[in-house]
Design a protein around this motif. Structure first.
Motif, mmCIF file in Angstrom:
data_model
loop_
_atom_site.group_PDB
_atom_site.id
_atom_site.type_symbol
_atom_site.label_atom_id
_atom_site.label_comp_id
_atom_site.label_asym_id
_atom_site.label_seq_id
_atom_site.Cartn_x
_atom_site.Cartn_y
_atom_site.Cartn_z
ATOM 1 N N GLN A 61 7.377 16.657 -5.295
ATOM 2 C CA GLN A 61 7.878 18.017 -5.158
ATOM 3 C C GLN A 61 8.593 18.153 -3.817
ATOM 4 O OE1 GLN A 61 3.998 19.967 -5.801
ATOM 5 N NE2 GLN A 61 4.882 20.966 -7.611
ATOM 6 N N GLY A 62 9.314 19.250 -3.678
ATOM 7 C CA GLY A 62 10.005 19.484 -2.422
ATOM 8 C C GLY A 62 9.040 19.502 -1.249
ATOM 9 N N GLY A 63 9.385 18.795 -0.169
ATOM 10 C CA GLY A 63 8.539 18.726 1.022
ATOM 11 C C GLY A 63 7.556 17.581 1.015
ATOM 12 N N GLN A 64 7.506 16.811 -0.078
ATOM 13 C CA GLN A 64 6.588 15.673 -0.158
ATOM 14 C C GLN A 64 7.321 14.357 0.112
ATOM 15 O OE1 GLN A 64 4.759 15.937 -4.061
ATOM 16 N NE2 GLN A 64 3.294 17.482 -3.377
ATOM 17 N N TYR A 65 6.524 13.314 0.439
ATOM 18 C CA TYR A 65 7.100 11.986 0.656
ATOM 19 C C TYR A 65 6.036 10.926 0.382
ATOM 20 C CZ TYR A 65 4.507 11.593 5.049
ATOM 21 O OH TYR A 65 3.509 11.515 5.977
ATOM 22 N N VAL A 66 6.490 9.700 0.111
ATOM 23 C CA VAL A 66 5.590 8.550 -0.002
ATOM 24 C C VAL A 66 6.001 7.519 1.039
ATOM 25 C CG1 VAL A 66 5.038 8.851 -2.438
ATOM 26 C CG2 VAL A 66 7.020 7.468 -1.795
ATOM 27 N N GLU A 67 5.035 6.708 1.437
ATOM 28 C CA GLU A 67 5.268 5.647 2.424
ATOM 29 C C GLU A 67 4.796 4.323 1.823
ATOM 30 O OE1 GLU A 67 3.590 4.257 6.833
ATOM 31 O OE2 GLU A 67 2.975 6.172 5.944
ATOM 32 N N LEU A 68 5.738 3.438 1.534
ATOM 33 C CA LEU A 68 5.396 2.107 1.033
ATOM 34 C C LEU A 68 5.172 1.208 2.240
ATOM 35 C CD1 LEU A 68 7.959 1.668 -1.907
ATOM 36 C CD2 LEU A 68 5.855 3.027 -1.783
ATOM 37 N N GLN A 69 3.926 0.755 2.414
ATOM 38 C CA GLN A 69 3.553 0.014 3.617
ATOM 39 C C GLN A 69 3.531 -1.490 3.345
ATOM 40 O OE1 GLN A 69 -0.299 1.766 4.420
ATOM 41 N NE2 GLN A 69 0.590 3.336 5.735
ATOM 42 N N GLY A 70 4.173 -2.234 4.233
ATOM 43 C CA GLY A 70 4.114 -3.690 4.147
ATOM 44 C C GLY A 70 5.203 -4.315 3.307
ATOM 45 N N VAL A 71 6.381 -3.722 3.295
ATOM 46 C CA VAL A 71 7.507 -4.338 2.584
ATOM 47 C C VAL A 71 8.063 -5.446 3.475
ATOM 48 C CG1 VAL A 71 9.721 -3.961 1.463
ATOM 49 C CG2 VAL A 71 8.016 -2.124 1.502
ATOM 50 N N ALA A 100 0.847 -1.189 0.000
ATOM 51 C CA ALA A 100 0.000 0.000 0.000
ATOM 52 C C ALA A 100 0.886 1.243 0.000
ATOM 53 C CB ALA A 100 -0.914 -0.004 1.217
ATOM 54 N N VAL A 101 0.378 2.332 -0.550
ATOM 55 C CA VAL A 101 1.133 3.581 -0.632
ATOM 56 C C VAL A 101 0.366 4.672 0.102
ATOM 57 C CG1 VAL A 101 2.151 5.305 -2.149
ATOM 58 C CG2 VAL A 101 2.132 2.899 -2.841
ATOM 59 N N ALA A 102 1.029 5.307 1.051
ATOM 60 C CA ALA A 102 0.455 6.432 1.788
ATOM 61 C C ALA A 102 1.452 7.587 1.740
ATOM 62 C CB ALA A 102 0.140 6.019 3.219
ATOM 63 N N GLY A 103 1.154 8.667 2.472
ATOM 64 C CA GLY A 103 2.092 9.768 2.538
ATOM 65 C C GLY A 103 1.506 11.084 2.081
ATOM 66 N N ASP A 104 2.384 12.043 1.784
ATOM 67 C CA ASP A 104 1.999 13.380 1.344
ATOM 68 C C ASP A 104 2.534 13.562 -0.070
ATOM 69 O OD1 ASP A 104 1.426 16.014 0.946
ATOM 70 O OD2 ASP A 104 2.868 16.791 2.409
ATOM 71 N N PHE A 105 1.691 13.305 -1.060
ATOM 72 C CA PHE A 105 2.117 13.386 -2.456
ATOM 73 C C PHE A 105 0.894 13.616 -3.329
ATOM 74 C CE2 PHE A 105 0.983 9.046 -1.565
ATOM 75 C CZ PHE A 105 0.362 8.579 -2.717
ATOM 76 N N VAL A 106 1.126 13.948 -4.587
ATOM 77 C CA VAL A 106 0.027 14.184 -5.525
ATOM 78 C C VAL A 106 -0.456 12.842 -6.051
ATOM 79 C CG1 VAL A 106 -0.629 15.209 -7.721
ATOM 80 C CG2 VAL A 106 0.869 16.458 -6.158
ATOM 81 N N SER A 107 -1.738 12.531 -5.823
ATOM 82 C CA SER A 107 -2.285 11.241 -6.226
ATOM 83 C C SER A 107 -3.097 11.322 -7.515
ATOM 84 C CB SER A 107 -3.164 10.675 -5.103
ATOM 85 O OG SER A 107 -4.209 11.580 -4.788
ATOM 86 N N THR A 108 -3.306 12.536 -8.031
ATOM 87 C CA THR A 108 -4.025 12.698 -9.304
ATOM 88 C C THR A 108 -3.025 12.816 -10.450
ATOM 89 O OG1 THR A 108 -4.103 15.082 -8.928
ATOM 90 C CG2 THR A 108 -5.995 13.778 -8.197
ATOM 91 N N LEU A 109 -3.542 12.833 -11.668
ATOM 92 C CA LEU A 109 -2.675 12.897 -12.840
ATOM 93 C C LEU A 109 -1.845 14.179 -12.836
ATOM 94 C CD1 LEU A 109 -1.856 11.762 -15.661
ATOM 95 C CD2 LEU A 109 -3.683 13.214 -16.597
ATOM 96 N N ILE A 110 -0.545 14.018 -13.020
ATOM 97 C CA ILE A 110 0.353 15.155 -13.189
ATOM 98 C C ILE A 110 0.592 15.300 -14.691
ATOM 99 C CG2 ILE A 110 2.592 16.150 -12.592
ATOM 100 C CD1 ILE A 110 2.714 14.124 -10.267
ATOM 101 N N ASN A 166 0.920 8.922 -9.696
ATOM 102 C CA ASN A 166 1.650 8.126 -8.709
ATOM 103 C C ASN A 166 0.781 6.955 -8.244
ATOM 104 O OD1 ASN A 166 4.123 9.622 -8.430
ATOM 105 N ND2 ASN A 166 2.962 11.212 -7.356
ATOM 106 N N PRO A 167 1.343 5.744 -8.141
ATOM 107 C CA PRO A 167 0.533 4.586 -7.728
ATOM 108 C C PRO A 167 0.071 4.716 -6.286
ATOM 109 C CG PRO A 167 2.858 3.999 -7.831
ATOM 110 C CD PRO A 167 2.743 5.376 -8.428
ATOM 111 N N SER A 168 -1.148 4.254 -6.023
ATOM 112 C CA SER A 168 -1.677 4.233 -4.659
ATOM 113 C C SER A 168 -1.463 2.878 -3.997
ATOM 114 C CB SER A 168 -3.173 4.561 -4.672
ATOM 115 O OG SER A 168 -3.875 3.630 -5.472
ATOM 116 N N SER A 169 -1.076 1.883 -4.804
ATOM 117 C CA SER A 169 -0.735 0.548 -4.309
ATOM 118 C C SER A 169 -0.142 -0.227 -5.477
ATOM 119 C CB SER A 169 -1.958 -0.182 -3.750
ATOM 120 O OG SER A 169 -2.890 -0.442 -4.787
ATOM 121 N N PHE A 170 0.492 -1.348 -5.169
ATOM 122 C CA PHE A 170 1.016 -2.220 -6.221
ATOM 123 C C PHE A 170 1.342 -3.575 -5.616
ATOM 124 C CE2 PHE A 170 4.611 0.133 -4.456
ATOM 125 C CZ PHE A 170 5.543 -0.860 -4.212
#
Length: 416
Positions: A304-314, A257-267, A285-289
């Motif tokens: 972008q600067g100040g953003q991050y993603v969290e890959l959950q369950g590795v 699963a993917v969480a965090g502070d990032f743009v989840s819509t089409l860039i 950006n993928p919301s899960s895979f």
């Protein structure tokens, strides 16, 4: 002559009567030992699937096999009672049901407690489900102890607590001339009699021979954070920076699963003049895979600067590699200097501290936080600033002077 015939007939009658009586006795004896067959019925045990609290429950199906256990001679058992191999009717009788877990089970997840056999740990959650052993197609016609062995098949990315095998003894007992069935499960392979009246140990049995009623699977996994920081007077806050993340050894079709502070819509491709490497069709950006069958996966994120993603369950034991921009040069062609986080270079993004290298191993119990800082500075002509400052000062003096003389002229006019 007639008397002799009468005696012979009487003797024949007595003999026939005795024969009939003996047959009745034999029939009665045979009937008293002819139990009505009883089937083995149904038995259930618990299945616990334990994952880290922040990990989405992965899709996993757990399956089992059942076979006849090895017989044990009466002389080798404590109570001097033989143990028989459990009857096997065919490939599907008896049978053990499979059980599946997925993210849909999140609503039922709970924290372990001291009384349910799962170690109380605020960083873990678990799902509990029932597994059925169906003995209803097996019939028993004599008292005895009938032994079976249940084996849990391996679960991708998860480890079984204790032995993957369980001994199940079916106790068939004469109760007032009728057969009754009791079933008991023991950890591992039991070579003697078990103790069907013993209490189930708590925590749940992990030693072979202990009475138990469950299987526990631990799914060790952690979260992989990836962050972007920019600095410098020429760095663009609008720019999207490309991250390529590669996982290896993460298990077959492991859901992440993917969480965090990032743009989840089409860039879109033309999102701004600062971003130059987005695909023509833009990017979401993928919301899960899920990982591939060989346990690998490469995914791309734009941050972008100040953003991050969290890959959950590795899964623990997997390896990771995070590349910011071009692997060799980063964004040097655009004037940026790239620096990765490390044990000696902590990069702070919001409230998160990133201090792990951009490649390494996932270890159970420790989240991994990787960040890339891109710095871009340029010299600003100080003379321009000074000149502008001088003009501003002159302007301010002129305004003050105008106001002063206007007020003075007004007073004089009023006095006259």
């Amino acid at each position: 002559m007639k008397g002799k015939r009468t005696k012979k007939l009487l003797a024949l009658f007595i003999t026939a009567t005795m024969a009939v009586m003996m047959m009745g006795i034999f029939a009665s004896a045979a009937g008293s030992n002819n139990y009505a067959a009883v089937n083995g019925g149904i038995m259930t045990f618990k299945k616990y699937f334990v994952v880290p609290k922040d990990t989405t429950i992965p899709s996993r199906t757990v399956s089992y096999t059942i076979e006849a256990g090895a017989p044990v001679d009466a002389s080798a058992t404590t109570d001097k009672v033989p143990i028989y191999a459990g009857p096997i009717v065919d490939a599907t009788t008896p049978s053990v049901s499979s059980v599946s877990f997925s993210s849909a089970d999140e609503i039922g997840a709970k924290q372990g407690t001291a009384t349910d056999g799962i170690t109380n740990n605020a960083s873990k959650k678990y799902i509990e489900k029932d597994v059925t052993i169906d003995f209803s197609g097996v019939t028993f016609t004599e008292p005895g102890i009938y032994r079976y062995i249940v084996t849990e098949q391996s679960v991708a990315g998860a480890s079984c607590v204790g032995n993957t095998k369980r001994t199940v003894d079916v106790y068939v007992t004469d109760t007032s001339g009728a057969l009754t069935v009791t079933k008991v499960m023991y950890m591992g392979l039991v070579t003697d009699q078990g103790n069907p009246t013993g209490a189930i140990p708590n925590p749940i049995a992990t030693t072979d021979g202990d009475k138990c009623e469950s299987y526990i699977n631990i799914y060790p996994s952690q979260n992989l954070y990836i962050g972007k920081k920019i600095s410098g007077n020429q760095a663009s806050k609008d720019k999207y920076f490309k991250f390529t993340v590669t996982l290896s050894g993460a298990g077959n079709a492991t859901p992440i699963a993917v969480a965090g502070d990032f743009v989840s819509t089409l860039i879109p491709k033309n999102v701004n003049a600062a971003t130059t490497d987005l695909p023509d069709a833009g990017y979401t950006n993928p919301s899960s895979f899920n990982t591939e069958a060989d346990g690998t996966k490469t995914v791309v994120f734009y941050l972008q600067g100040g953003q991050y993603v969290e890959l959950q369950g590795v899964p623990a034991g997997a390896t990771y590699k995070v590349i910011d921009g071009d692997e060799t040069n980063g964004y040097s062609s655009e004037g940026y200097t790239r620096t990765y986080s490390s044990s000696t270079n902590t990069i702070t993004i919001g409230s998160l501290a990133f201090s792990d290298p951009n490649e390494g191993n996932i270890v159970d119990g420790s989240d991994v936080k990787v960040a890339a800082e891109n710095s871009k500075n340029g010299a600003i002509p100080t003379g321009v600033i000074i000149s502008l400052s001088g003009l501003i000062v002159v302007g301010i003096i002129a305004v003050i002077g105008f106001a002063f003389f206007s007020a003075r002229s007004k007073r004089r006019y009023e006095e006259e």
